[in-house]
Design a protein around this motif. Structure first.
Motif, PDB file in Angstrom:
ATOM      1  N   GLY A  18       0.807  -1.217   0.000  1.00 15.22           N
ATOM      2  CA  GLY A  18       0.000   0.000   0.000  1.00 15.22           C
ATOM      3  C   GLY A  18       0.836   1.261   0.000  1.00 15.22           C
ATOM      4  O   GLY A  18       0.544   2.215  -0.727  1.00 15.22           O
ATOM      5  N   LEU A  19       1.892   1.273   0.817  1.00  9.40           N
ATOM      6  CA  LEU A  19       2.729   2.475   0.900  1.00  9.40           C
ATOM      7  C   LEU A  19       3.540   2.672  -0.375  1.00  9.40           C
ATOM      8  O   LEU A  19       3.836   3.809  -0.771  1.00  9.40           O
ATOM      9  CB  LEU A  19       3.656   2.381   2.114  1.00  9.40           C
ATOM     10  CG  LEU A  19       2.938   2.539   3.456  1.00  9.40           C
ATOM     11  CD1 LEU A  19       3.816   2.125   4.615  1.00  9.40           C
ATOM     12  CD2 LEU A  19       2.480   3.983   3.652  1.00  9.40           C
ATOM     13  N   VAL A  20       3.882   1.584  -1.054  1.00 14.70           N
ATOM     14  CA  VAL A  20       4.625   1.694  -2.313  1.00 14.70           C
ATOM     15  C   VAL A  20       3.709   2.214  -3.421  1.00 14.70           C
ATOM     16  O   VAL A  20       4.091   3.077  -4.206  1.00 14.70           O
ATOM     17  CB  VAL A  20       5.235   0.328  -2.706  1.00 14.70           C
ATOM     18  CG1 VAL A  20       5.663   0.311  -4.150  1.00 14.70           C
ATOM     19  CG2 VAL A  20       6.390  -0.015  -1.800  1.00 14.70           C
ATOM     20  N   ILE A  21       2.464   1.699  -3.448  1.00  9.65           N
ATOM     21  CA  ILE A  21       1.527   2.108  -4.490  1.00  9.65           C
ATOM     22  C   ILE A  21       1.067   3.548  -4.299  1.00  9.65           C
ATOM     23  O   ILE A  21       1.139   4.371  -5.204  1.00  9.65           O
ATOM     24  CB  ILE A  21       0.263   1.213  -4.506  1.00  9.65           C
ATOM     25  CG1 ILE A  21       0.602  -0.222  -4.890  1.00  9.65           C
ATOM     26  CG2 ILE A  21      -0.758   1.766  -5.492  1.00  9.65           C
ATOM     27  CD1 ILE A  21      -0.595  -1.124  -4.873  1.00  9.65           C
ATOM     28  N   GLY A  22       0.568   3.868  -3.099  1.00 10.03           N
ATOM     29  CA  GLY A  22      -0.145   5.122  -2.880  1.00 10.03           C
ATOM     30  C   GLY A  22       0.722   6.292  -2.433  1.00 10.03           C
ATOM     31  O   GLY A  22       1.814   6.166  -2.008  1.00 10.03           O
TER      32      GLY A  22
END
Lengths: 131, 143
Positions: free
Chosen positions: B139-143
């Motif tokens: 999630g942190l990599v995507i968003g």
């Protein structure tokens, strides 16, 4: 076990088990809890993936997402299974911890009302986004 | 039960005064174990996720309502507090999910031996932590 009185009688396992125990009820609750749990296994995985896909989304993205029939259908299935599973779970918790019988009935009804209300709200929201 | 007073745990002491009769300690003394701890956490995470379901409903309702309403909802999630709450729900979800599978295995008749119970218990904790961290990294990599 009543089913074993006449071994020649054709009965399903469920038919034999229903009505057993001191309360004579509760097998259907037990079964529904397990069935909704099994349904929620793939639906939860789908939900987690959806959340990751929809991170930081705006309303337009949400509408586009729910317009895809699979997403709307899976979300509606998720909502139905989730809120039914939630209701069954909270029911046993309330039955365990609220001892006074009048208070217990009131609490159970209030919980059921809230769960249905929020379940219908979620379903309505998904339909509004999808249609 | 011969005497209704047994139910209310009340009686008279030697001086004749009404007192609450002493009860044996249970939760205060019983050692927490893998079985009992994981069981109560299944219940706790279940109820907590119920609260999460309500919030999910509201989030979806905001999305259906208007662009402004949804922007507000997303804005709430985007705060530090929102992230902490979301992480809490993630951990609760993966714990309840993993332990739920353990419950289903028990319903099918598998895993009741004590060593098995401990092994699957550790597996549930590992899966919960592992999946939570994995999903959050993604999630942190995507968003």
């Amino acid at each position: 076990m009543s089913g074993t009185k006449n071994p020649g009688m054709m009965r399903t396992f469920l038919g034999r088990a229903r009505g057993s125990g001191s309360a004579r009820a509760g097998l259907d609750h037990w079964r529904a809890q397990r069935l909704t749990a099994i349904a929620l296994l793939p639906l939860t995985i789908y939900f987690v993936i959806s959340v990751l896909v929809l991170l930081g989304a705006d309303q337009a993205t949400m509408i586009a997402y729910m317009h895809k029939p699979w997403n709307a259908v899976l979300f509606l299935s998720l909502i139905a299974s989730l809120f039914y599973h939630l209701h069954l779970g909270l029911q046993v918790v309330i039955e365990d911890y609220v001892q006074d019988s009048v208070r217990r009935v009131g609490t159970l009804l209030a919980m059921r009302g809230l769960v249905i209300l929020f379940g219908v709200l979620a379903g309505y929201a998904v339909l509004k986004l999808a249609i | 039960m011969q005497d209704i007073r047994d139910a209310s745990m009340r009686g008279r002491n030697t001086e004749g005064r009404m007192v609450a009769r002493p009860l044996s300690p249970h939760l205060q003394v019983y050692k927490p174990q893998m079985s009992s701890t994981l069981s109560i956490f299944h219940r706790i995470t279940g109820v907590f996720l119920g609260l999460g379901a309500l919030l999910l409903s509201l989030w979806l309702a905001c999305a259906a309502a208007s662009a402004a309403a949804f922007a507000f909802a997303q804005g709430l999630v985007d705060t530090i507090f929102g992230m902490i709450v979301l992480f809490g729900f993630t951990v609760a979800l993966f714990y309840h999910f993993a332990n739920g599978i353990r419950h289903l295995a028990w319903d099918a008749g598998y895993g009741f031996e004590l060593p098995e119970m401990y092994r699957t218990g550790y597996a549930v904790i590992a899966a919960c932590v592992g999946l939570s961290v994995l999903v959050w990294i993604i999630g942190l990599v995507i968003g």
